[in-house]
Scaffold this active site. Sequence first.
Site, short mmCIF file in Angstrom:
data_model
loop_
_atom_site.label_atom_id
_atom_site.label_comp_id
_atom_site.label_asym_id
_atom_site.label_seq_id
_atom_site.Cartn_x
_atom_site.Cartn_y
_atom_site.Cartn_z
N GLU A 161 0.79 -1.22 0.00
CA GLU A 161 0.00 0.00 0.00
C GLU A 161 0.83 1.29 0.00
O GLU A 161 0.81 2.07 0.96
CB GLU A 161 -0.96 0.00 1.21
CG GLU A 161 -1.94 -1.15 1.16
CD GLU A 161 -3.09 -1.04 2.17
OE1 GLU A 161 -2.98 -0.22 3.10
OE2 GLU A 161 -4.09 -1.75 2.01
N GLU A 360 -5.52 -8.79 0.68
CA GLU A 360 -6.24 -8.43 1.91
C GLU A 360 -7.71 -8.24 1.57
O GLU A 360 -8.04 -7.63 0.55
CB GLU A 360 -5.73 -7.14 2.54
CG GLU A 360 -4.39 -7.27 3.22
CD GLU A 360 -3.93 -5.97 3.85
OE1 GLU A 360 -4.76 -5.18 4.33
OE2 GLU A 360 -2.69 -5.75 3.85
C1 BGP Z 1 -4.48 -2.34 5.41
C2 BGP Z 1 -3.09 -2.70 5.84
C3 BGP Z 1 -3.02 -3.83 6.86
C4 BGP Z 1 -4.11 -3.76 7.91
C5 BGP Z 1 -5.46 -3.50 7.27
C6 BGP Z 1 -6.58 -3.32 8.26
O1 BGP Z 1 -4.50 -1.04 4.91
O2 BGP Z 1 -2.32 -3.08 4.73
O3 BGP Z 1 -1.75 -3.85 7.41
O4 BGP Z 1 -3.79 -2.89 8.92
O5 BGP Z 1 -5.43 -2.35 6.43
O6 BGP Z 1 -6.68 -1.98 8.63
P1 BGP Z 1 -6.76 -1.48 10.10
O7 BGP Z 1 -5.76 -2.27 10.83
O8 BGP Z 1 -6.44 -0.04 10.06
O9 BGP Z 1 -8.14 -1.73 10.49
#
Ligand code: BGP
Length: 458
Positions: A161, A360
């Site tokens: 990201e 993800e």
């Molecule tokens: C994405 C990231 C992950 C993870 C996920 C969930 O943007 O790549 O590492 O953190 O989001 O988001 P959050 O943890 O902010 O809920």
Amino acid sequence: MINERKDFLFGASSSAFQIEGANKEAGKGLSTVDTRVVKEGIADTSVASDFYHRWEEDLALLKELGVKSFRFSISWPRIYPEGEGKLNQEGLDFYEKIIDRLLEYGIEPLVTVYHFDLPQNLVDKYNGWLGRETIYAYENYAKTLFEYFGEKVKYWISINEPLMVMYSKDFNGIRKLNDAAYQKANYQMMYHMALAEKLAFKWCHHLVPGGKIGPASAFQNIYPASASAKDVEAAMTAEELLSFTLLDLSVRGSIPNRIQKMLKDQDMYPETEEEDAGLLHSESADWICFNYYASLCAEEYRGKDDSSMPPFFRSKFYRIVSNPMGNQSEWMIFGTDSVGLRLSIYKLWQRYNLPLMITENGYANSDELEETGEIHDQDRITYLQEHLEQCFQAIDEGIPLLGYSPWSFLDSLSGREGFAKRYGFVYVNRTDQDLKDLKRYKKDSFYWYQQLIQESER
Ligand code: BGP
């Protein structure tokens, strides 16, 4: 629907700083996510899910889950505590054990070279991604990984990201600029990451026989808020700026023309050097990995943005708003939209014609551990099931979607919200303020996913 999916990479995802803990152990240096100031009462990176000490138990659970691949990241400051210079052999040994165990279990390692944890020393010394030196530090680090693990690891993600890295001060470590200077800096960081990524592609192509490498995009699927031509244009612009500009750099080596003009008109265009063009065009991604949670809408910008969206969603060219058709819940505040995942797959396939991988996708919830040791997370099961159905539809239409790796394998430190917000198949018994016993419990979604994978093999 589910059978005859034998080759599909059913996976599960994680990242180093969100699960490992041991943030000052075994020679590891500090990174931007270790040094950031977390809100009072929210967990930091010191223990996280304690994977660093419990990796054997966790990988055994992964085997029991039955996944075909495991996405994890290597902590840059565990390998190079200062981001460059002296190598920490202990760090390499740790990941070698993980990779070997995964292979022994028949699980394909899917490795992210860099997932938000930029070595703090590179920020102190070079202003992080604002300095060109960081490009070469990253190149050297990535090359080390390919040399060490290239025989065993075939699936690589260069940067997780870049969109979040360029905007989030917690990740990029650039905290002292005023708003205007910071906005300009965002695009400079984006550009430098693109150059760094190209060098990683180059070395991966040289050093990893049969390997695949590409970025993991924080893909923003954006609908027009209405059928008005101005809203449609706003949505196109938002998607082009937030999603395709970064991916175009990875695949085509250039920024889309309209966005180039926009950035130049606003004096935001990054500084470049003559030699960059050759590098940008010399290498391309082999696949596109992307992260998808929800969809958004955009409407015409009418002079001010009073939305409650995070700063990086704001611009003079559109106004991002929530998707009124999405299903909102406590933590899924943008509203979930499973069809949006398939539409994202179409958009990416149409534009790039490269194999795709979902790295993800997941449902955040404040899961409750029952006295029986059970965790009933039906909402997560429904979410994952609906999104997977969209994936299978796309595959049946002929799109090369190689796998699905939901976020996350274990409950882990959220990007911003600590341990209250959980995504895992496996519950980790701790809260933000109380480490408890860190014991692992399988949620209902664990058994659901396990069965689904078994059925896919029939
Ligand atoms: C994405 C990231 C992950 C993870 C996920 C969930 O943007 O790549 O590492 O953190 O989001 O988001 P959050 O943890 O902010 O809920």
